[in-house]
Write a protein that holds these residues in place. Structure first.
Motif, short mmCIF file in Angstrom:
data_model
loop_
_atom_site.label_atom_id
_atom_site.label_comp_id
_atom_site.label_asym_id
_atom_site.label_seq_id
_atom_site.Cartn_x
_atom_site.Cartn_y
_atom_site.Cartn_z
N LEU A 1 36.97 36.23 46.08
CA LEU A 1 36.32 37.29 45.30
C LEU A 1 34.79 37.10 45.29
O LEU A 1 34.04 38.05 45.47
CB LEU A 1 36.86 37.32 43.87
N ASN B 1 41.63 44.37 48.77
CA ASN B 1 40.51 43.57 48.26
C ASN B 1 39.29 44.43 47.96
O ASN B 1 38.55 44.15 47.01
CB ASN B 1 40.15 42.45 49.24
N LEU C 1 39.66 45.95 44.65
CA LEU C 1 39.44 44.92 43.61
C LEU C 1 37.98 44.51 43.52
O LEU C 1 37.47 44.24 42.42
CB LEU C 1 40.34 43.71 43.90
N GLN D 1 32.25 46.64 38.80
CA GLN D 1 32.05 47.43 37.58
C GLN D 1 32.11 46.52 36.34
O GLN D 1 31.28 46.62 35.43
CB GLN D 1 33.04 48.60 37.44
N ALA D 2 33.08 45.60 36.33
CA ALA D 2 33.18 44.67 35.20
C ALA D 2 31.92 43.81 35.10
O ALA D 2 31.38 43.59 34.00
CB ALA D 2 34.42 43.78 35.36
N PHE E 1 28.98 45.55 33.44
CA PHE E 1 29.00 45.55 31.97
C PHE E 1 28.77 44.15 31.41
O PHE E 1 28.17 44.01 30.33
CB PHE E 1 30.31 46.17 31.46
N ALA E 2 29.22 43.12 32.13
CA ALA E 2 28.90 41.76 31.70
C ALA E 2 27.39 41.55 31.69
O ALA E 2 26.83 40.96 30.75
CB ALA E 2 29.57 40.74 32.64
N ALA F 1 25.72 43.49 28.79
CA ALA F 1 25.95 42.85 27.49
C ALA F 1 24.99 41.69 27.25
O ALA F 1 24.83 41.25 26.11
CB ALA F 1 27.40 42.35 27.39
N TYR G 1 43.84 51.06 33.34
CA TYR G 1 43.14 51.12 34.63
C TYR G 1 43.78 50.12 35.60
O TYR G 1 43.98 50.44 36.78
CB TYR G 1 41.62 50.90 34.47
N GLN H 1 38.15 52.31 33.40
CA GLN H 1 37.38 51.10 33.11
C GLN H 1 36.07 51.47 32.41
O GLN H 1 35.67 50.84 31.43
CB GLN H 1 37.12 50.26 34.36
N VAL I 1 31.71 43.39 24.02
CA VAL I 1 31.58 43.89 25.39
C VAL I 1 31.63 42.73 26.38
O VAL I 1 32.27 42.82 27.43
CB VAL I 1 30.28 44.70 25.56
N ALA I 2 30.95 41.63 26.05
CA ALA I 2 30.94 40.46 26.95
C ALA I 2 32.34 39.92 27.14
O ALA I 2 32.75 39.55 28.25
CB ALA I 2 30.00 39.38 26.40
N ALA J 1 34.34 42.33 29.36
CA ALA J 1 33.89 42.26 30.75
C ALA J 1 34.39 40.97 31.41
O ALA J 1 34.85 40.98 32.56
CB ALA J 1 32.37 42.34 30.82
N ALA K 1 38.07 41.39 31.99
CA ALA K 1 38.29 42.39 33.04
C ALA K 1 38.10 41.75 34.40
O ALA K 1 38.86 42.01 35.35
CB ALA K 1 37.31 43.56 32.86
N LEU K 2 37.11 40.89 34.52
CA LEU K 2 36.88 40.17 35.77
C LEU K 2 38.02 39.19 36.03
O LEU K 2 38.47 39.04 37.17
CB LEU K 2 35.54 39.42 35.69
N VAL L 1 41.04 40.93 37.57
CA VAL L 1 40.81 41.22 38.99
C VAL L 1 41.00 39.94 39.81
O VAL L 1 41.63 39.95 40.86
CB VAL L 1 39.40 41.79 39.23
N GLN L 2 40.45 38.85 39.30
CA GLN L 2 40.58 37.57 39.99
C GLN L 2 42.05 37.18 40.14
O GLN L 2 42.48 36.74 41.21
CB GLN L 2 39.82 36.49 39.21
N GLN M 1 44.55 39.19 40.33
CA GLN M 1 45.15 40.09 41.31
C GLN M 1 44.76 39.67 42.74
O GLN M 1 45.59 39.70 43.65
CB GLN M 1 44.69 41.53 41.02
N VAL M 2 43.50 39.29 42.93
CA VAL M 2 43.06 38.81 44.25
C VAL M 2 43.89 37.58 44.65
O VAL M 2 44.36 37.48 45.80
CB VAL M 2 41.56 38.46 44.25
N GLU M 3 44.12 36.68 43.69
CA GLU M 3 44.94 35.49 43.99
C GLU M 3 46.37 35.87 44.30
O GLU M 3 47.00 35.30 45.19
CB GLU M 3 44.91 34.51 42.80
N ARG N 1 45.33 34.55 34.18
CA ARG N 1 44.40 35.64 34.43
C ARG N 1 45.07 36.99 34.40
O ARG N 1 44.52 37.96 33.87
CB ARG N 1 43.73 35.42 35.79
#
Lengths: 273, 273
Positions: free
Chosen positions: A42, A119, A122, A128-129, A132-133, A136, B89, B128, B146-147, B150, B153-154, B157-158, B160-162, B180
């Motif tokens: 990633l 990928n 993803l 996008q995430a 926002f990080a 913030a 999402y 999202q 928000v932090a 975010a 949310a990351l 995704v991580q 899902q990539v794994e 995750r």
């Protein structure tokens, strides 16, 4: 779409743009994943998608807006990174086979061509995430900054839904789509810069107006150079000029230095007159 | 994954869950697009994706966490909507042909089957953005909320990539992926509820620990009922029990009423013992 070609602007402004770009690259590097245990794929794909050679025009607008309200470029480094991350997520998803099906981006294979379609979906989601990080992390006006970014992120998606929907559009519908696809992220960049820089509500609205018009001017400029122009070259040029004038007018009365914002708008116009 | 089946919990708790669900539906309706000019397609697809029949377990965890630190469920209505939008999402994108290629979700056609693949990518993207728009509306602790959203949310995704990377995984890698894919959104729900409800830093960390363990317990429960279990039924059950015990232990010493959180954890365990 790229903008702010260096040929059209002063040497002093060029140097400032390079400084802004360096801040943006540093902030982006700071907020992107580093590739720790299990994160290697990633992190690599996210960094590939964001690249480093672009002009970072949206971060530039963000930082120049902070300066136009009397703050410094460094003060909005995370907002600048946020808008660039959000922009890059839209590019990654736009290129997908089921969307525009583009195989090349900035002279390199599109993310989906290099890392596969799943990928790439993803990676866009992660960008996008991350946007926002980053938002913030802006210490001042955080809630307003995140709300603006989210609102305009939704606007861009809405513009894309309208673009692919295929029904014939009125001129008004095309302009609304332009506003969403192009102006919305410029507006978010300027508003985040102005809010993050501690601008007054009046200054924030002035910079919103500047960026909205600048974004439309860019879109009409694209139209001007595009053989497939929706409006034809003459109409595109006159609309770009009118929008540039509106953008410049919005900059009157700001408390800081609006030189860079002015040069960006004038440099744009110089290319099509 | 669904959880909190009503058979396993008290009548009083059932009634409270219904109340939480009503607040979540109302907050979701408030933040989702209404379908104004040019927005009809996106609004319809977003509302289809979010539905209304689910148990809204993540909003429930969010609101119950606010109550566990002495606040009210209504106080975190936007955080509750945010976590549900984010969860939905991930479902919309997971179902895509290039991902899990699922055609049915909650007994209806998946979003991509009903609205097309390009629109489904855009609907997920919009959800999202809407999640962060909702989070930004929480009046208290906005930046931290928000932090947290975010960051998790990351994490999803991580995970899902794994999951799609296909390489053989160690037990540790599987557990990290579970954390995750499943725990991260429970953690975000609990932390947003605790922060939005004005919990102390210690309470926030306690609820983070509760949710992390509850999420893993759910994942092991899934494994228990899944013929394809990674760990086998006995191991899955004993791990689910250990994680539930850890979740319950984390609830000691909170300043508010943790009854619902306790019943959620115990109800889960009751189904597999």
């Amino acid at each position: 779409m790229e903008a702010g070609d260096k040929e059209d602007i002063s040497a002093e402004c060029k140097a400032r743009l390079e400084g802004f770009k360096a801040i943006a690259e540093s902030a982006l590097d700071e907020v992107m994943p580093k590739g720790g245990e299990g994160d290697a794929v990633l992190a690599e794909a996210v960094r590939y998608a964001v690249g480093s050679g672009g002009k970072r025009i949206r971060p530039v607008v963000c930082m120049a807006s902070a300066i136009a309200v009397g703050a410094g470029a460094e003060d909005v480094r995370y907002a600048a990174a946020a808008i660039e991350l959000l922009h890059n997520y839209t590019l990654v998803h736009d290129d997908l086979p089921s969307m525009d099906n583009d195989t090349v981006r900035r002279g390199r294979p599109a993310v989906w061509k290099k890392f596969g379609e799943a990928n790439a979906i993803l990676v866009g989601d992660a960008l996008q995430a991350l946007a926002f990080a980053a938002a913030a992390r802006q210490p001042r006006g955080t809630a307003q900054i995140v709300a603006e970014l989210a609102d305009k992120a939704l606007g861009v998606v809405q513009g894309q839904v309208e673009d692919i929907d295929g029904r014939e559009k009125t001129v008004e519908a095309v302009e609304r789509m332009y506003a969403r696809k192009t102006s919305d992220l410029f507006v978010a960049a300027a508003v985040m810069g102005a809010v993050g820089g501690g601008g007054s509500p009046g200054e924030v609205e002035a910079l919103r107006r500047y960026a909205f018009n600048l974004g439309l001017a860019f879109q009409y400029e694209d139209d001007f150079f595009d053989g497939d122009s929706v409006f034809g070259r003459d109409v595109a040029r006159s609309r770009a000029k009118a929008r540039t004038d509106d953008a410049l007018a919005a900059l009157e009365g700001l408390s800081g230095d609006a030189t860079v914002l002015k040069e960006l708008a004038r440099g744009l116009l110089a290319r099509i007159l």
